[in-house]
Design an enzyme around this catalytic site. Structure first.
Site, PDB file in Angstrom:
ATOM      1  N   ASP A 106      -8.130  -2.753  -7.416  1.00  0.00           N
ATOM      2  CA  ASP A 106      -7.612  -2.531  -6.063  1.00  0.00           C
ATOM      3  C   ASP A 106      -8.705  -1.984  -5.142  1.00  0.00           C
ATOM      4  O   ASP A 106      -9.305  -0.938  -5.417  1.00  0.00           O
ATOM      5  CB  ASP A 106      -6.444  -1.561  -6.124  1.00  0.00           C
ATOM      6  CG  ASP A 106      -5.797  -1.343  -4.773  1.00  0.00           C
ATOM      7  OD1 ASP A 106      -4.820  -2.031  -4.472  1.00  0.00           O
ATOM      8  OD2 ASP A 106      -6.299  -0.490  -4.013  1.00  0.00           O
ATOM      9  N   SER A 144       0.832  -1.198   0.000  1.00  0.00           N
ATOM     10  CA  SER A 144       0.000   0.000   0.000  1.00  0.00           C
ATOM     11  C   SER A 144       0.873   1.258   0.000  1.00  0.00           C
ATOM     12  O   SER A 144       1.708   1.420  -0.882  1.00  0.00           O
ATOM     13  CB  SER A 144      -0.970  -0.029   1.190  1.00  0.00           C
ATOM     14  OG  SER A 144      -1.977   0.939   1.048  1.00  0.00           O
ATOM     15  N   HIS A 150      -6.329  -5.977  -1.855  1.00  0.00           N
ATOM     16  CA  HIS A 150      -5.368  -4.926  -1.528  1.00  0.00           C
ATOM     17  C   HIS A 150      -4.354  -5.523  -0.561  1.00  0.00           C
ATOM     18  O   HIS A 150      -4.732  -5.992   0.511  1.00  0.00           O
ATOM     19  CB  HIS A 150      -6.085  -3.739  -0.883  1.00  0.00           C
ATOM     20  CG  HIS A 150      -5.200  -2.549  -0.617  1.00  0.00           C
ATOM     21  ND1 HIS A 150      -4.738  -1.721  -1.625  1.00  0.00           N
ATOM     22  CD2 HIS A 150      -4.709  -2.042   0.540  1.00  0.00           C
ATOM     23  CE1 HIS A 150      -4.003  -0.760  -1.089  1.00  0.00           C
ATOM     24  NE2 HIS A 150      -3.973  -0.930   0.222  1.00  0.00           N
TER      25      HIS A 150
END
Length: 420
Positions: free
Chosen positions: A292, A196, A359
């Site tokens: 995502d 991330s 994610h």
């Protein structure tokens, strides 16, 4: 490989303020999103390795401090055997803060202060110490660098009035210096990774990391869920660009962003990885879900861009998306594939773009390496990354569009009820 009980869909409870404020605050959304499942993998692991937090004493004198002025830290499990001189650095994710309000909020959390960080965290997925869970990196020196600056380890500024320190770049340098002293300067092999906001950081710092190590060291970088796109949201606006603009200006990123980009683009554009990846000389692997989940939640279809709630159900559960919404998301996937075209032409680079609503797939055991892990052409993520790192095979894996992939661990969200 271990057998796990999670198949297909992960249900995640959100602790964000949508019902109260009518929009997703970037700081609160990302913190909640990551918190919801970042360490939740331990429920799937019968006995995860717990690794303690090490603060960096020398960081204070260098001004390398968290948002609230506390010392930064990392979790380190020492390598052994064939991995004794190999190092894997995992940069923690957790969003960004783009104004004084969100940064003040953040400094009262584990993403802004080491006072609130867990004293121990489970090492799973790419950090696991078990060969059956992490076949290629299990006995390496594995480090998780905690994230407490709010700008992907890149800022260098302060706001005295709000008592905020924006020292991400200094934290990065202090941590690397400390790890070099502890043996990383002897590394035969090294992999800089992150998920991330940490995945973006692994791109931003990839060349810097490579230049710190001896020329004889095999150095590569891995970005997991870090390919944040400068995409148009459902209202025709640029929600993420607006956020990034605030982060760049508030935290003073312009001086630390790669000059090969800032020489011809504005600093905000140079915080978007699509404008950086083709210029990186160090071999880089991009792992990303084509749909995502964080980008759908907070960049493509955030509540602020959807005042009538047309996207509300779709945002939480892809199975509730209309045909037109799926078409919009397919367009986002196309943008992602276009963004990596030049990057993919370099032989040393690697790709794994699966058509999942997910994610961060390296830190969770069920998505990294398990009996039912996501695959592209029968190859799970851990094997793809290992094949690429050790040059066993070229890896340029791109899934067909949704809904063709039946191996996904798609995320489905539900709102938690909170009273304020």
């Amino acid at each position: 490989m271990m057998k796990h009980f999670l198949v297909g869909v992960v249900v995640v409870a959100f602790a964000f303020l949508e019902a109260v404020t009518g929009f997703l605050d970037f700081n609160e959304t990302e913190l909640s999103f990551i918190e919801a499942y970042e360490h939740g993998v331990s429920k799937l692991n019968y006995n995860p390795l717990m690794v303690g937090l090490t603060l960096i004493p020398s960081a204070g004198a260098k001004g390398a401090v968290c948002l609230d002025g506390t010392l930064p830290g990392y979790h380190w499990h020492r390598g052994y055997g064939s991995g004794a001189n190999s190092w894997l650095i995992q940069l923690e994710g957790g969003g960004w803060c783009n104004n004084i309000r969100t940064c003040v909020y953040r400094k009262k959390t584990r993403h802004g202060s080491s006072m609130y960080m867990e004293k121990q965290i489970p090492f799973t997925g790419i950090l696991s110490d078990k060969a059956e869970e992490n076949p290629d990196f299990f006995n390496w020196n594995r480090v998780k660098l905690r994230y407490c600056d709010g700008a992907s380890f890149t800022g260098d500024n302060e706001n005295k009035e709000a008592q905020l320190q924006f020292r991400g770049q200094r934290i990065w340098l202090a941590a690397m210096e400390d790890l070099m002293f502890k043996g990383m300067h002897h590394a035969k092999q090294a992999l800089l990774s992150g998920c991330s906001a940490g995945g973006l950081a692994s791109i931003l710092h990839c060349e810097e990391f490579s230049n710190m190590l001896p020329r004889t060291t095999k150095v590569k970088c891995l970005s997991d869920a870090g390919l944040f796109l400068d995409a148009v949201d459902v209202s025709g606006g640029h929600t993420l660009r607006s956020l990034y603009s605030g982060v760049v200006s508030l935290q003073g990123l312009q001086h630390n962003l790669p000059r090969i980009c800032t020489n011809h683009l504005d600093p905000t554009s140079c915080f978007f990885p699509q404008n950086l990846i083709s210029h990186i000389q160090t071999p880089l692997f991009i792992l990303n879900a084509a749909y995502d989940s964080w980008q759908i939640q907070s960049s493509i279809a955030p509540p602020l861009a959807d005042p009538h709630g047309y996207w509300h159900d779709c945002r939480l559960n892809h199975a509730k998306c209309s045909a037109s919404q799926i078409r919009f998301l397919q367009g986002f996937r196309t943008q992602m594939l276009n963004a990596i075209k030049g990057f993919s032409m370099t032989r040393e680079n690697g790709l794994f773009i699966n058509s999942c609503f997910a994610h961060c797939q390296t830190e969770r055991q069920d998505t990294w390496f398990a009996d039912d892990s996501p695959e592209i052409r029968n190859k799970p993520i851990a094997i793809a990354v290992g094949d690429w790192y050790f040059d066993r095979a070229s890896v340029k894996a791109i899934d067909c569009p949704y809904p063709c992939d039946k191996t996904c661990h798609n995320l489905v969200f539900r709102l938690a009820n909170y009273t304020y």
